[in-house]
Design an enzyme around this catalytic site. Structure first.
Site, PDB file in Angstrom:
ATOM      1  N   HIS A 177      -5.401  -1.267  -2.839  1.00 21.13           N
ATOM      2  CA  HIS A 177      -5.893   0.193  -2.531  1.00 21.13           C
ATOM      3  C   HIS A 177      -4.828   0.629  -1.641  1.00 21.13           C
ATOM      4  CE1 HIS A 177      -8.955   2.399   0.603  1.00 21.13           C
ATOM      5  NE2 HIS A 177      -8.306   3.303  -0.300  1.00 21.13           N
ATOM      6  N   GLU A 188      -8.947  -9.542  -0.092  1.00 24.36           N
ATOM      7  CA  GLU A 188      -7.620  -9.014   0.581  1.00 24.36           C
ATOM      8  C   GLU A 188      -6.723  -8.322  -0.392  1.00 24.36           C
ATOM      9  OE1 GLU A 188      -7.596  -8.830   3.502  1.00 24.36           O
ATOM     10  OE2 GLU A 188      -8.945 -10.391   4.415  1.00 24.36           O
TER      11      GLU A 188
END
Length: 598
Positions: free
Chosen positions: A399, A393
């Site tokens: 990202h 996660e």
């Protein structure tokens, strides 16, 4: 004798240091309401641009206002949804969530004229406007991407109608979420010590891995028999969701629901079909895994509830969250100091909601928007798998962090096709680090099996889900109704094919389709498999080439949605138009099997 049951804590019994800092978004609901009213007033200005987008200055002003409106709406939505997920039974935040959800549908109608108007102008006219006003160049890829959708875009009136019913079309997903997270209660089961524990979706993953066959059989039957009690409601909910997607695809003149899902990201249906074919051509390796597992577990017969139990005995793990953070940090070291500093920033600034509480949404996710932190929901249960989930996660969140930092708002969100790559790079780095640094041969074999399980669940299992979706959607597209019995039959047959002759496919597993929330995000799950394969390619390159490949990988993280996903990955050195990434992952699976089957 008084019965002692280990019960979940209520939300207010958990210390704030273990909760995400959602108050950083809004201090309270009163402040949220003020911004909600501000949004409604601001959004009214969108309609004033209707019919004026042929003018470059007007087009630019519309795009700027649309960004302001969208950013505020997203921020309102993140707060409402995340607060609701903290305790799904909390009616205050249920109401807030419903309020922004309903208004979002209304908001879509206000800007529904935009796409049809852009399409009416045509590419030549749009390019002329961009030439006249250089500030529009930022929007060039977005505008050209809209023009690709011309054959599938409706009239202004029809677009307004589709936008106005979007909330209704999302109803099956909302019903499923409320039923499975808030209303369904699971029985009390006995753990390995004979203590009575309330079974939840959160702790199911712990008990299904129990070395005690009675415990894992009991939790397996308790979970799926509970879902079976609601099978007709759950079947209606799922098939209604599929019908809604089929309606959207047909209305927009796509050949199929699959094409409708893939076309916006310029992904051909062959990429989806080739992923299924590549796995089906290599099911013998999964059958071999089942056979080896049966032998190593010393079982006369292997059942579906035996799949998750480790084949190697190891001492019970109890990994405190701080230790999990330390392990993940060491594993991610190959990604460099900058990446690690962002990871630690997330830990220190309370991106993460760590522990399970009564009513909290099950599972895990990363979610946020351009103007919030990239939040992480966990239900941390002190297992090695929970350490992996943390790495996974945070891969998503970092990202998102890079994309939002490096890209303008319109390109800050990456596509679903790219979404699972960054998270899985972290998972691969973690398990590789653990295997390489484990001196105890028995524990090392346990970790090898763990990586085998990652590939089994992330590649083989997700492609089985993808095949289930393909079959069910094709039936609905053809107008063939599906009952709960039909869904169970399709799912049973897939399990028989995927796991082979050694596996006893217990009838309870036939209901597993009913608990998979991703089936309400049509054709999402295959991207776990393609994502894992791309991630495997990145990790392999990083281990071989070091900094050069890290920079290419960070280039991928920073790209957001500034290009089509296939192009973004190709620029970073991974070509998903070929079957090579999936085949490489299957080869890794076979190597691990050889290590296990000495």
């Amino acid at each position: 004798m008084r019965r002692i049951v280990k019960e979940l804590k209520n939300r207010d019994e958990i210390n704030s240091e273990y909760k995400w800092d959602i108050e950083k978004v809004y201090e309270n609901t009163e402040v949220w309401e003020k911004d909600f009213n501000k949004l409604k007033n601001m959004a009214l200005g969108l309609k004033e641009f209707q019919g004026k987008l042929h003018n470059a200055e007007e087009l630019l002003e519309f795009l700027k206002l649309d960004e302001k409106v969208s950013r505020l709406a997203n921020t309102l939505m993140i707060y409402a949804f995340l607060k609701s997920d903290e305790d799904t039974a909390n009616t205050t935040f249920q109401a807030l969530k419903n309020k922004i959800e309903i208004y979002s549908a209304e908001l879509m109608t206000m800007g529904a004229f935009f796409v049809p108007e852009i399409l009416s102008l045509g590419e030549e006219s749009i390019l002329k406007e961009i030439e006249e006003l250089p500030d529009l160049r930022t929007y060039k890829f977005m505008l050209k991407n809209i023009l690709r959708r011309k054959p599938h875009t409706l009239s202004r009136e029809m677009e307004e109608l589709m936008a106005s019913v979007s909330d209704c079309l999302n109803a099956p997903s909302s019903i499923f979420s409320m039923l499975t997270n808030a209303d369904i209660k699971f029985p009390v089961i006995k753990d390995e010590e004979g203590k009575e524990v309330e079974l939840t979706e959160g702790n199911y993953s712990k008990y299904i891995k129990s070395k005690d066959v009675k415990v894992r059989k009991d939790v397996f039957e308790a979970l799926f028999n509970t879902y079976s009690n609601y099978k007709n409601t759950l079947a209606t909910s799922l098939t209604s969701s599929i019908k809604n997607f089929a309606f959207n695809a047909k209305t927009r003149k796509y050949k199929s629901s699959l094409e409708c899902s893939l076309h916006p990201n310029d992904i051909s249906t062959e990429v989806y079909d080739n992923a299924i074919k590549a796995i089906n051509d290599n099911l013998d390796s999964l059958h071999r895994y089942v056979k080896i597992k049966k032998k190593l577990l010393g079982l006369d017969e292997i059942h579906m509830y035996d799949l998750y139990v480790p084949v190697i005995d190891t001492p019970k793990s109890h990994i405190e969250f701080d230790e999990a953070v330390s392990i993940v940090e060491k594993a991610l070291a190959p990604l460099g100091e900058e990446y690690l500093s962002i990871f630690n920033q997330g830990i220190d600034n309370r991106w993460i909601d760590i522990y399970e509480n009564r009513g909290k949404r099950s599972g895990a996710y990363s979610w946020g928007c351009y103007d919030t932190m990239p939040y992480v929901l966990l239900n941390y249960n002190y297992e090695l798998n929970d350490v992996s989930t943390l790495a996974h996660e945070m891969g998503h969140s970092i990202h998102s962090y890079y994309s939002r930092r490096e890209q303008p708002y319109i390109y800050a969100d990456y596509t679903l096709f790219c979404a699972e790559v960054a998270s899985t790079v972290n998972e691969c780095l973690l398990i590789n680090y653990l295997i390489e640094n484990e001196k105890d041969e028995k524990k090392r074999l346990y970790l090898i099996n763990t990586q085998l399980e990652q590939i089994r669940t992330t590649v083989f299992r997700q492609i089985m889900f993808a095949e289930f979706e393909k079959i069910t959607h094709e039936n609905i597209d053809k107008g063939i109704p599906l009952t709960s019995e039909d869904l169970c039959r399709i799912y049973h047959e897939l399990n028989v094919k995927y796991f082979g002759k050694d596996m006893i496919v217990d009838k309870e597993i036939d209901m597993e389709w009913s608990r998979i929330p991703h089936f309400y995000s049509d054709f999402y799950v295959y991207q776990y498999a393609t994502g894992y394969s791309a991630a495997n390619s990145f990790v392999k390159a990083i281990s071989q080439n070091g900094k050069e490949s890290v920079n290419k990988y960070k280039g991928f993280l920073k790209s957001g949605g500034c290009d089509y996903p296939i192009n973004i990955l190709k620029k970073a050195g991974v070509d998903m138009t070929t079957s090579k990434p999936i085949e490489d992952t299957i080869n890794r699976f076979k190597e691990l099997l050889d290590m296990l089957d000495k």
